[in-house]
Every structure is written in structure tokens, then in C-alpha cells.
Design a protein around this motif. Structure first.
Motif, PDB file in Angstrom:
ATOM      1  N   MET A  34       1.274 -42.289   0.814  1.00 51.55           N
ATOM      2  CA  MET A  34       0.934 -42.789   1.850  1.00 51.55           C
ATOM      3  C   MET A  34      -0.638 -42.969   1.781  1.00 51.55           C
ATOM      4  O   MET A  34      -1.360 -43.955   2.203  1.00 51.55           O
ATOM      5  CB  MET A  34       1.186 -42.006   3.183  1.00 51.55           C
ATOM      6  N   VAL A  35      -1.315 -41.771   1.499  1.00 52.34           N
ATOM      7  CA  VAL A  35      -2.907 -42.014   1.354  1.00 52.34           C
ATOM      8  C   VAL A  35      -3.268 -43.002   0.414  1.00 52.34           C
ATOM      9  O   VAL A  35      -4.358 -43.848   0.648  1.00 52.34           O
ATOM     10  CB  VAL A  35      -3.623 -40.441   0.756  1.00 52.34           C
ATOM     11  N   ASP A  36      -2.683 -43.123  -0.740  1.00 49.99           N
ATOM     12  CA  ASP A  36      -3.224 -44.209  -1.568  1.00 49.99           C
ATOM     13  C   ASP A  36      -2.964 -45.586  -1.027  1.00 49.99           C
ATOM     14  O   ASP A  36      -3.586 -46.569  -1.617  1.00 49.99           O
ATOM     15  CB  ASP A  36      -2.293 -43.787  -3.117  1.00 49.99           C
TER      16      ASP A  36
ATOM     17  N   TYR B   1      -6.580 -34.401  -0.004  1.00 48.76           N
ATOM     18  CA  TYR B   1      -6.426 -35.596  -0.772  1.00 48.76           C
ATOM     19  C   TYR B   1      -7.195 -36.499  -0.200  1.00 48.76           C
ATOM     20  O   TYR B   1      -7.744 -37.500  -1.151  1.00 48.76           O
ATOM     21  CB  TYR B   1      -5.034 -35.671  -1.048  1.00 48.76           C
ATOM     22  N   THR B   2      -7.164 -37.139   0.978  1.00 51.71           N
ATOM     23  CA  THR B   2      -7.917 -38.212   1.624  1.00 51.71           C
ATOM     24  C   THR B   2      -9.325 -38.251   1.093  1.00 51.71           C
ATOM     25  O   THR B   2      -9.940 -39.148   0.782  1.00 51.71           O
ATOM     26  CB  THR B   2      -7.548 -38.345   2.874  1.00 51.71           C
ATOM     27  N   SER B   3      -9.731 -37.055   1.324  1.00 49.01           N
ATOM     28  CA  SER B   3     -11.167 -36.655   1.288  1.00 49.01           C
ATOM     29  C   SER B   3     -11.593 -36.786  -0.286  1.00 49.01           C
ATOM     30  O   SER B   3     -12.561 -37.505  -0.418  1.00 49.01           O
ATOM     31  CB  SER B   3     -11.481 -35.098   1.576  1.00 49.01           C
ATOM     32  N   ASP B   4     -10.899 -36.171  -1.158  1.00 51.51           N
ATOM     33  CA  ASP B   4     -10.906 -36.326  -2.688  1.00 51.51           C
ATOM     34  C   ASP B   4     -10.992 -37.860  -3.061  1.00 51.51           C
ATOM     35  O   ASP B   4     -11.604 -38.286  -4.091  1.00 51.51           O
ATOM     36  CB  ASP B   4      -9.777 -35.491  -3.368  1.00 51.51           C
ATOM     37  N   GLN B   5     -10.231 -38.945  -2.347  1.00 51.20           N
ATOM     38  CA  GLN B   5     -10.145 -40.150  -2.674  1.00 51.20           C
ATOM     39  C   GLN B   5     -11.493 -40.865  -2.132  1.00 51.20           C
ATOM     40  O   GLN B   5     -11.414 -42.098  -2.290  1.00 51.20           O
ATOM     41  CB  GLN B   5      -8.864 -40.827  -2.301  1.00 51.20           C
ATOM     42  N   GLY B   6     -12.139 -40.284  -1.395  1.00 51.64           N
ATOM     43  CA  GLY B   6     -13.247 -40.785  -0.765  1.00 51.64           C
ATOM     44  C   GLY B   6     -13.053 -41.471   0.463  1.00 51.64           C
ATOM     45  O   GLY B   6     -13.913 -42.517   0.841  1.00 51.64           O
ATOM     46  N   LYS B   7     -12.067 -41.365   1.177  1.00 52.59           N
ATOM     47  CA  LYS B   7     -11.722 -42.041   2.129  1.00 52.59           C
ATOM     48  C   LYS B   7     -11.859 -41.231   3.631  1.00 52.59           C
ATOM     49  O   LYS B   7     -11.833 -40.067   3.425  1.00 52.59           O
ATOM     50  CB  LYS B   7     -10.198 -42.327   2.268  1.00 52.59           C
ATOM     51  N   PRO B   8     -12.270 -41.791   4.553  1.00 49.99           N
ATOM     52  CA  PRO B   8     -12.454 -41.258   5.912  1.00 49.99           C
ATOM     53  C   PRO B   8     -11.244 -40.430   6.542  1.00 49.99           C
ATOM     54  O   PRO B   8     -10.160 -40.898   5.855  1.00 49.99           O
ATOM     55  CB  PRO B   8     -12.850 -42.041   6.840  1.00 49.99           C
ATOM     56  N   ARG B   9     -11.281 -39.360   7.229  1.00 50.04           N
ATOM     57  CA  ARG B   9     -10.260 -38.731   7.815  1.00 50.04           C
ATOM     58  C   ARG B   9     -10.953 -38.242   9.116  1.00 50.04           C
ATOM     59  O   ARG B   9     -12.035 -37.712   9.537  1.00 50.04           O
ATOM     60  CB  ARG B   9      -9.785 -37.621   6.990  1.00 50.04           C
ATOM     61  N   LEU B  10     -10.083 -38.188  10.195  1.00 55.41           N
ATOM     62  CA  LEU B  10     -10.129 -37.781  11.464  1.00 55.41           C
ATOM     63  C   LEU B  10      -9.399 -36.286  11.490  1.00 55.41           C
ATOM     64  O   LEU B  10      -8.146 -36.659  11.306  1.00 55.41           O
ATOM     65  CB  LEU B  10      -9.838 -38.950  12.658  1.00 55.41           C
ATOM     66  N   ILE B  11      -9.744 -35.280  11.967  1.00 57.22           N
ATOM     67  CA  ILE B  11      -8.977 -34.242  12.068  1.00 57.22           C
ATOM     68  C   ILE B  11      -9.123 -33.710  13.618  1.00 57.22           C
ATOM     69  O   ILE B  11      -9.956 -33.606  14.143  1.00 57.22           O
ATOM     70  CB  ILE B  11      -9.609 -32.999  11.171  1.00 57.22           C
TER      71      ILE B  11
END
Length: 150
Positions: free
Chosen positions: A111-113, A137-147
Motif C-alpha cells: 500500500m505505501v509503495d 515504513y512510510t517515513s523510511d520512503q521519504g513520504k509524508p505521514r499524518l499520525i
């Protein structure tokens, strides 16, 4: 088109469905414009709640991803998928040989990919959960995340 992964705790009994609806309105709603696409795991808890909310309250495209098959999902998750089937654009069955942690992690990475960001709804005391694995994993991919802790 913006694609957003939704991930979250399976332990949702500490809030009412109305509270989750308000949370989704506030934190998912702003990303659910006319060209939005959401990837959602087909599990119980936040996955099922978010799927139903998105199907009933947005026109966004919805993809449900399961590690094995839909038939292997718990009854609550199968019911949410059946209830919203006419709104689901795609169901992806990854057909893992065994439904264990590695299969769920593979689903989360899938999903993240394919997403530009992740919105995560962790339960406050689940630091080693699949939700946090997906957020990290999202962070490791350099993508933004909302927690959004629930």
C-alpha cells in the motif's frame, strides 16, 4: 491523483462509531477530494471503519488490500467489504501462503509503495504494532505521514 494509505489499530472499542466518524471527517476528509484514491487494509478496526466512512461520505476511489484472500478476513472485515463493494474500485488479494506478521507487513508495504502519503491511527500503547510499522515504513520512503492517535 493523490493516493493515500490508511492504517490503524484493530482495537477500536474504546471509542464510539460516531467518534471515529468525526475523526475521519477531520483528518481524512481534507484529503478526500474528487481525484483522491485510498488504499485500505481489509482488516477489522480502523480499516473497516475507514472503508465504510470513505464509501459513505466521499467519492474517492477505494482499493482494499488483503494479505491472503477476502475470504480469510475476519467476519467484521468481510461484512465491511461486502457492504461497500459497489464503491470499491479494486480488491487486491496478495495470496500469502500463511497469514502471519510477514504477510501483513508485505500488505502494508504494498500500500505505501503505491501511495503518496499515509494517515495512521495508532492506539496509544501499541508501539510495536503493524500501524507503527506502516507509519515508519512510510517515513523510511521519504513520504509524508499524518499520525492521529486514537
Amino acid at each position: 491523483m493523490r493516493t493515500v494509505t490508511i492504517t490503524g489499530t484493530r482495537n477500536t472499542g474504546h471509542r464510539t462509531p460516531e467518534e471515529y466518524a468525526r475523526i475521519f471527517e477531520a483528518y481524512v476528509g481534507p484529503f478526500a477530494n474528487h481525484d483522491a484514491h485510498f488504499c485500505i487494509g481489509g482488516a477489522v478496526g480502523v480499516d473497516s471503519l475507514a472503508l465504510v466512512w470513505l464509501a459513505e461520505n466521499t467519492a474517492a476511489d477505494l482499493t482494499v488490500v488483503v494479505p491472503g484472500t477476502v475470504g480469510q478476513q475476519p467476519p467484521e472485515a468481510r461484512q465491511a467489504i461486502a457492504r461497500t463493494r459497489d464503491r470499491i474500485k479494486e480488491i487486491v488479494e496478495l495470496r500469502a501462503a500463511e497469514l502471519e506478521s510477514a504477510a501483513y507487513h508485505a500488505r502494508n508495504r504494498w500500500m505505501v509503495d503505491r501511495s503518496s502519503m499515509t494517515i495512521g491511527f495508532p492506539h496509544r500503547d501499541e508501539s510495536g504494532s503493524g500501524t507503527w510499522q506502516t507509519i515508519n515504513y512510510t517515513s523510511d520512503q521519504g513520504k509524508p505521514r499524518l499520525i492521529v492517535p486514537v
